[in-house]
Scaffold this motif. Structure first.
Motif, PDB file in Angstrom:
ATOM      1  N   GLU A  16       0.862  -1.175   0.000  1.00 23.13           N
ATOM      2  CA  GLU A  16       0.000   0.000   0.000  1.00 23.13           C
ATOM      3  C   GLU A  16       0.898   1.224   0.000  1.00 23.13           C
ATOM      4  OE1 GLU A  16      -4.093   1.807   1.786  1.00 23.13           O
ATOM      5  OE2 GLU A  16      -3.120   0.202   2.892  1.00 23.13           O
ATOM      6  N   ILE A  17       0.650   2.103  -0.947  1.00 22.01           N
ATOM      7  CA  ILE A  17       1.491   3.287  -1.131  1.00 22.01           C
ATOM      8  C   ILE A  17       0.618   4.520  -0.929  1.00 22.01           C
ATOM      9  CG2 ILE A  17       2.909   4.545  -2.796  1.00 22.01           C
ATOM     10  CD1 ILE A  17       3.839   1.834  -3.851  1.00 22.01           C
ATOM     11  N   ALA A  18       1.104   5.448  -0.137  1.00 24.99           N
ATOM     12  CA  ALA A  18       0.306   6.614   0.268  1.00 24.99           C
ATOM     13  C   ALA A  18       0.273   7.704  -0.803  1.00 24.99           C
ATOM     14  CB  ALA A  18       0.834   7.174   1.585  1.00 24.99           C
ATOM     15  N   HIS A  19      -0.043   7.300  -2.021  1.00 19.87           N
ATOM     16  CA  HIS A  19      -0.179   8.243  -3.134  1.00 19.87           C
ATOM     17  C   HIS A  19      -1.330   7.765  -4.003  1.00 19.87           C
ATOM     18  CE1 HIS A  19       3.567  10.300  -2.165  1.00 19.87           C
ATOM     19  NE2 HIS A  19       4.091   9.107  -1.970  1.00 19.87           N
ATOM     20  N   PRO A  20      -2.004   8.680  -4.699  1.00 20.73           N
ATOM     21  CA  PRO A  20      -3.130   8.277  -5.550  1.00 20.73           C
ATOM     22  C   PRO A  20      -2.657   7.479  -6.768  1.00 20.73           C
ATOM     23  CG  PRO A  20      -2.658  10.616  -5.850  1.00 20.73           C
ATOM     24  CD  PRO A  20      -1.771  10.130  -4.734  1.00 20.73           C
ATOM     25  N   GLU A  22      -3.073   7.886  -9.881  1.00 17.28           N
ATOM     26  CA  GLU A  22      -2.565   8.702 -10.985  1.00 17.28           C
ATOM     27  C   GLU A  22      -1.072   9.011 -10.834  1.00 17.28           C
ATOM     28  OE1 GLU A  22      -6.786   8.900 -10.407  1.00 17.28           O
ATOM     29  OE2 GLU A  22      -5.203   9.527  -9.023  1.00 17.28           O
ATOM     30  N   LYS A  23      -0.651   9.270  -9.612  1.00 15.85           N
ATOM     31  CA  LYS A  23       0.765   9.584  -9.365  1.00 15.85           C
ATOM     32  C   LYS A  23       1.622   8.325  -9.549  1.00 15.85           C
ATOM     33  CE  LYS A  23       3.826  11.894  -6.166  1.00 15.85           C
ATOM     34  NZ  LYS A  23       3.961  12.640  -4.925  1.00 15.85           N
ATOM     35  N   LEU A  24       1.121   7.229  -9.059  1.00 16.69           N
ATOM     36  CA  LEU A  24       1.819   5.956  -9.201  1.00 16.69           C
ATOM     37  C   LEU A  24       1.913   5.566 -10.678  1.00 16.69           C
ATOM     38  CD1 LEU A  24       3.058   4.076  -7.216  1.00 16.69           C
ATOM     39  CD2 LEU A  24       0.884   2.930  -6.954  1.00 16.69           C
ATOM     40  N   TRP A  25       0.829   5.789 -11.409  1.00 16.86           N
ATOM     41  CA  TRP A  25       0.786   5.471 -12.836  1.00 16.86           C
ATOM     42  C   TRP A  25       1.888   6.205 -13.597  1.00 16.86           C
ATOM     43  CZ3 TRP A  25      -1.221   1.705 -15.514  1.00 16.86           C
ATOM     44  CH2 TRP A  25      -1.315   1.821 -16.904  1.00 16.86           C
ATOM     45  N   ARG A  26       2.082   7.477 -13.279  1.00 10.46           N
ATOM     46  CA  ARG A  26       3.158   8.239 -13.946  1.00 10.46           C
ATOM     47  C   ARG A  26       4.507   7.576 -13.709  1.00 10.46           C
ATOM     48  NH1 ARG A  26      -0.041  12.522 -12.216  1.00 10.46           N
ATOM     49  NH2 ARG A  26       1.261  12.970 -10.417  1.00 10.46           N
ATOM     50  N   ALA A  27       4.759   7.133 -12.478  1.00  9.51           N
ATOM     51  CA  ALA A  27       6.039   6.493 -12.156  1.00  9.51           C
ATOM     52  C   ALA A  27       6.203   5.153 -12.875  1.00  9.51           C
ATOM     53  CB  ALA A  27       6.158   6.297 -10.646  1.00  9.51           C
ATOM     54  N   LEU A  28       5.075   4.510 -13.214  1.00  8.56           N
ATOM     55  CA  LEU A  28       5.125   3.222 -13.915  1.00  8.56           C
ATOM     56  C   LEU A  28       5.228   3.374 -15.429  1.00  8.56           C
ATOM     57  CD1 LEU A  28       2.315   1.197 -12.067  1.00  8.56           C
ATOM     58  CD2 LEU A  28       4.788   1.018 -11.733  1.00  8.56           C
ATOM     59  N   THR A  29       4.914   4.583 -15.956  1.00  6.39           N
ATOM     60  CA  THR A  29       4.792   4.712 -17.413  1.00  6.39           C
ATOM     61  C   THR A  29       5.617   5.825 -18.045  1.00  6.39           C
ATOM     62  OG1 THR A  29       2.817   6.096 -17.168  1.00  6.39           O
ATOM     63  CG2 THR A  29       2.465   3.713 -17.435  1.00  6.39           C
ATOM     64  N   GLN A  30       6.296   6.648 -17.260  1.00  7.16           N
ATOM     65  CA  GLN A  30       7.128   7.701 -17.850  1.00  7.16           C
ATOM     66  C   GLN A  30       8.584   7.251 -17.806  1.00  7.16           C
ATOM     67  OE1 GLN A  30       6.251  11.554 -16.175  1.00  7.16           O
ATOM     68  NE2 GLN A  30       4.133  11.481 -16.887  1.00  7.16           N
ATOM     69  N   PRO A  31       9.228   7.156 -18.984  1.00  5.80           N
ATOM     70  CA  PRO A  31      10.578   6.569 -19.060  1.00  5.80           C
ATOM     71  C   PRO A  31      11.590   7.163 -18.081  1.00  5.80           C
ATOM     72  CG  PRO A  31       9.715   6.948 -21.255  1.00  5.80           C
ATOM     73  CD  PRO A  31       8.726   7.561 -20.295  1.00  5.80           C
ATOM     74  N   HIS A  32      11.613   8.485 -17.907  1.00  2.00           N
ATOM     75  CA  HIS A  32      12.605   9.076 -17.004  1.00  2.00           C
ATOM     76  C   HIS A  32      12.320   8.689 -15.551  1.00  2.00           C
ATOM     77  CE1 HIS A  32       9.364  12.054 -16.754  1.00  2.00           C
ATOM     78  NE2 HIS A  32       9.926  12.523 -15.654  1.00  2.00           N
ATOM     79  N   LEU A  33      11.062   8.456 -15.209  1.00  2.00           N
ATOM     80  CA  LEU A  33      10.730   8.011 -13.843  1.00  2.00           C
ATOM     81  C   LEU A  33      11.002   6.518 -13.676  1.00  2.00           C
ATOM     82  CD1 LEU A  33       7.431  10.039 -13.267  1.00  2.00           C
ATOM     83  CD2 LEU A  33       9.749  10.598 -12.499  1.00  2.00           C
ATOM     84  N   ILE A  34      10.672   5.718 -14.694  1.00  2.00           N
ATOM     85  CA  ILE A  34      10.963   4.277 -14.648  1.00  2.00           C
ATOM     86  C   ILE A  34      12.473   4.072 -14.428  1.00  2.00           C
ATOM     87  CG2 ILE A  34      10.953   2.104 -15.944  1.00  2.00           C
ATOM     88  CD1 ILE A  34       8.514   3.266 -17.529  1.00  2.00           C
ATOM     89  N   ALA A  35      13.277   4.901 -15.093  1.00  2.00           N
ATOM     90  CA  ALA A  35      14.740   4.782 -14.972  1.00  2.00           C
ATOM     91  C   ALA A  35      15.199   5.032 -13.537  1.00  2.00           C
ATOM     92  CB  ALA A  35      15.424   5.761 -15.921  1.00  2.00           C
TER      93      ALA A  35
END
Length: 143
Positions: A16-20, A22-35
């Protein structure tokens, strides 16, 4: 004589992660964040997109997006070709995001470990815990 497919195992990590979502989705799908939390990559969030994940150890994973439902589900192949068949890996990683009162329940399943792949299975169990730790650090910094 019956031919049954060999049984495979899965690594499942839920946190369980204390973020919505949408925020988690960005981290899973934006290449610079995935890196930042997983590996260097050329990911594009499009069904059928083929991409590579470049591990710190020098290995390269061949991947293809299999399913994508924004803020809910992301699934892709996670294939690693190796000279030694014991380390040859064909698996599928699926992320499922479920909103909770405190944020998001993130579930990751990596399916496809053959019974003889004990080392790869153990490595994935430890590795995903480490990746999730880095993901949480990234999300905390990106407030």
């Amino acid at each position: 004589m019956s031919t049954t497919a060999p049984q495979t195992r899965s690594v499942i990590v839920e946190r369980e992660i204390a973020h919505p979502p949408e925020k988690l989705w960005r981290a899973l799908t934006q290449p610079h964040l995935i890196a930042e939390w997983l590996m260097r990559n050329d990911f594009v969030p499009n069904l059928g997109h083929r991409f590579k994940l470049h591990g710190d150890w020098g290995g390269v994973l061949d991947c293809e997006v299999l399913a994508i439902e924004p803020n809910r589900t992301l699934s892709y192949t996670w294939d690693f070709a190796h000279d030694d068949p014991a380390f040859d890996m064909k698996s599928v990683v699926t992320f499922t995001l479920t909103p909770t009162p405190k944020g998001t329940l993130l579930r990751m399943e990596q399916a496809g470990f053959r019974p003889e792949q004990k080392q790869a299975f153990g490595g994935a169990r430890a590795g995903w815990q480490e990746f999730f730790g880095k993901l949480e650090e990234l999300l905390a910094r990106a407030e």
